[in-house]
Design an enzyme around this catalytic site. Structure first.
Site, PDB file in Angstrom:
ATOM      1  N   SER A  34       0.811  -1.234   0.000  1.00 30.53           N
ATOM      2  CA  SER A  34       0.000   0.000   0.000  1.00 30.53           C
ATOM      3  C   SER A  34       0.836   1.272   0.000  1.00 30.53           C
ATOM      4  CB  SER A  34      -0.853   0.075   1.278  1.00 30.53           C
ATOM      5  OG  SER A  34      -1.591  -1.080   1.469  1.00 30.53           O
ATOM      6  N   HIS A  65      -2.905   0.196  -4.315  1.00 30.37           N
ATOM      7  CA  HIS A  65      -2.131  -0.836  -5.006  1.00 30.37           C
ATOM      8  C   HIS A  65      -2.283  -0.657  -6.503  1.00 30.37           C
ATOM      9  CE1 HIS A  65      -2.401  -2.804  -1.077  1.00 30.37           C
ATOM     10  NE2 HIS A  65      -1.275  -3.363  -1.415  1.00 30.37           N
ATOM     11  N   HIS A  87      -4.153 -10.272  -1.604  1.00 33.07           N
ATOM     12  CA  HIS A  87      -4.186 -10.487  -0.155  1.00 33.07           C
ATOM     13  C   HIS A  87      -5.128 -11.636   0.188  1.00 33.07           C
ATOM     14  CE1 HIS A  87      -2.769  -6.273  -0.227  1.00 33.07           C
ATOM     15  NE2 HIS A  87      -2.172  -6.578   0.899  1.00 33.07           N
ATOM     16  N   TYR A  89      -7.291 -11.433   2.529  1.00 33.25           N
ATOM     17  CA  TYR A  89      -8.605 -10.871   2.890  1.00 33.25           C
ATOM     18  C   TYR A  89      -9.513 -10.661   1.683  1.00 33.25           C
ATOM     19  CZ  TYR A  89      -6.240  -6.354   1.947  1.00 33.25           C
ATOM     20  OH  TYR A  89      -5.524  -5.336   1.384  1.00 33.25           O
ATOM     21  N   GLU A  90      -8.963 -10.803   0.482  1.00 37.34           N
ATOM     22  CA  GLU A  90      -9.813 -10.755  -0.718  1.00 37.34           C
ATOM     23  C   GLU A  90     -10.443 -12.124  -0.994  1.00 37.34           C
ATOM     24  OE1 GLU A  90      -7.742  -7.990  -3.884  1.00 37.34           O
ATOM     25  OE2 GLU A  90      -6.228  -8.898  -2.592  1.00 37.34           O
ATOM     26  N   ALA A 117       2.572  -2.051   4.760  1.00 35.11           N
ATOM     27  CA  ALA A 117       2.165  -1.090   5.783  1.00 35.11           C
ATOM     28  C   ALA A 117       1.753  -1.907   6.994  1.00 35.11           C
ATOM     29  CB  ALA A 117       0.987  -0.279   5.277  1.00 35.11           C
ATOM     30  N   MET A 214      -1.270  -7.438   7.273  1.00 33.53           N
ATOM     31  CA  MET A 214      -2.114  -8.451   6.620  1.00 33.53           C
ATOM     32  C   MET A 214      -1.464  -9.051   5.366  1.00 33.53           C
ATOM     33  SD  MET A 214      -5.665  -6.314   6.841  1.00 33.53           S
ATOM     34  CE  MET A 214      -6.087  -5.358   8.308  1.00 33.53           C
ATOM     35  N   SER A 215      -0.144  -9.054   5.327  1.00 29.03           N
ATOM     36  CA  SER A 215       0.510  -9.571   4.109  1.00 29.03           C
ATOM     37  C   SER A 215       1.853 -10.202   4.460  1.00 29.03           C
ATOM     38  CB  SER A 215       0.708  -8.430   3.110  1.00 29.03           C
ATOM     39  OG  SER A 215       1.648  -7.495   3.597  1.00 29.03           O
ATOM     40  N   ASN A 238       0.508   3.512  11.265  1.00 32.68           N
ATOM     41  CA  ASN A 238      -0.329   3.997  12.370  1.00 32.68           C
ATOM     42  C   ASN A 238       0.109   3.255  13.624  1.00 32.68           C
ATOM     43  OD1 ASN A 238      -1.803   1.762  10.632  1.00 32.68           O
ATOM     44  ND2 ASN A 238      -2.382   1.431  12.768  1.00 32.68           N
ATOM     45  N   HIS A 250      -7.848   3.032   6.772  1.00 31.75           N
ATOM     46  CA  HIS A 250      -7.030   2.807   5.566  1.00 31.75           C
ATOM     47  C   HIS A 250      -6.536   4.128   4.994  1.00 31.75           C
ATOM     48  CE1 HIS A 250      -5.345   0.511   2.329  1.00 31.75           C
ATOM     49  NE2 HIS A 250      -6.095   1.076   1.405  1.00 31.75           N
TER      50      HIS A 250
HETATM   51  N1  HPA Z   1      -3.283  -3.547  11.573  1.00 34.95           N
HETATM   52  C1  HPA Z   1      -3.180  -4.435  10.575  1.00 34.95           C
HETATM   53  N2  HPA Z   1      -2.743  -4.118   9.373  1.00 34.95           N
HETATM   54  C2  HPA Z   1      -2.354  -2.844   9.163  1.00 34.95           C
HETATM   55  C3  HPA Z   1      -2.425  -1.873  10.165  1.00 34.95           C
HETATM   56  C4  HPA Z   1      -2.915  -2.239  11.445  1.00 34.95           C
HETATM   57  O1  HPA Z   1      -3.016  -1.431  12.394  1.00 34.95           O
HETATM   58  N3  HPA Z   1      -1.984  -0.717   9.622  1.00 34.95           N
HETATM   59  C5  HPA Z   1      -1.642  -0.991   8.336  1.00 34.95           C
HETATM   60  N4  HPA Z   1      -1.871  -2.278   8.057  1.00 34.95           N
END
Ligand code: HPA
Length: 275
Positions: A34, A65, A87, A89-90, A117, A214-215, A238, A250
């Protein structure tokens, strides 16, 4: 799934890509997450192809992306950049998520760089910091190697040194050139797509995770099965859920990754120069 996204399919996709992009002998292959796609824009004499124009390549569908492959020179050396990744999650199986790694390996890459990220769990981490990944915890509930053994794979790959110590050292050496803080830590991979609860973050902290995302985990496992050397960096987009008064979003993730993308390109340039 494993049959569809195995080493034979990867060789076919790699052949199509090699032709479209005139790939020769890349010193480094990258899969960028990302908002971190700026690296592709800094390549000299770039050739590009959208994933959608390469038959058999997985689709990606998340804001931030680009979903394209670029070949060109960085610091005078040939590199391949995949901007965007599928990913879990898709709804994708881990083997499908890791398929681009098989394609890069079939293109001749021996060194793989991954970025993502992530949410910062360690209390000293701030949004905009970078974290060299030294190890991971697979909490994605799948392993991409499940299924018939693929040609070229180690059935039981050692994961005790999954993130190459020499490459981590090279990145640490490049860090002082950057105007962002660079840490080294443990990445926990979850399947998402919901962000974590506060209680889950407290749990991850106790498990020894410094950042969460998540990757990356499935890609690293396949790369190690293929004997590739792996380097990976998280952009702390974050602070994780519950560690600040703000919700996780996001758009914040894309804001932060966009903000540090120049520093991120510098880190990769430093790595390529040293390879
Ligand atoms: N959690 C999970 N995945 C992420 C986060 C998060 O806080 N920030 C960016 N990708």
């Amino acid at each position: 799934m494993t049959e569809v996204y195995g080493s034979q399919a990867a060789r076919r996709v790699a052949e199509a890509m090699r032709e479209k992009l005139q790939v020769q002998a890349p010193v480094l292959a990258m899969i960028l997450g990302s908002g971190l796609g700026k690296v592709a824009a800094s390549l000299e004499s770039p050739r590009k192809v959208p994933y959608g124009d390469v038959p058999g390549f997985p689709k990606v569908s998340v804001a931030g992306h680009a979903g394209e492959a670029t070949v060109g020179k960085l610091e005078g050396r040939e590199v391949v950049v995949f901007s965007g990744r599928p990913h879990m999650y898709e709804g994708n199986a881990a083997s499908m998520v890791a398929f681009p790694v098989r394609v890069l390996h079939a293109l001749g890459a021996k060194v793989l760089f991954l970025s993502n990220a992530a949410g910062g769990i360690r209390r000293s981490y701030r949004a905009g910091d970078l974290m060299i990944i030294e190890d991971h915890i697979n909490l994605m509930s799948q392993n991409p190697l499940t299924g018939p053994l693929q040609e070229g794979d180690d059935r039981f790959p050692d994961m005790s040194e999954a993130y190459d110590a020499q490459l981590r050292k090279l990145m640490r050496e490049a860090a002082p050139e950057l105007s962002v803080t660079v840490h080294e830590g443990v990445y926990a991979g979850l399947s998402g797509p919901s962000y974590e609860t506060k209680a889950e973050i407290r749990m991850l902290e106790r498990l020894g995770a410094d950042a969460v995302g998540m990757s990356t985990v499935p890609e690293v496992i396949v790369a190690r099965a293929l004997g590739m050397r792996v380097a990976a960096v998280s952009c702390i987009a974050n602070v994780a859920s519950g560690l600040s008064s703000l919700p996780v979003s996001h758009s914040e993730v894309l804001d932060t990754t966009g903000r540090v993308s120049d520093q991120f390109v510098k880190l990769i340039r430093g790595l390529v120069r040293a390879l």
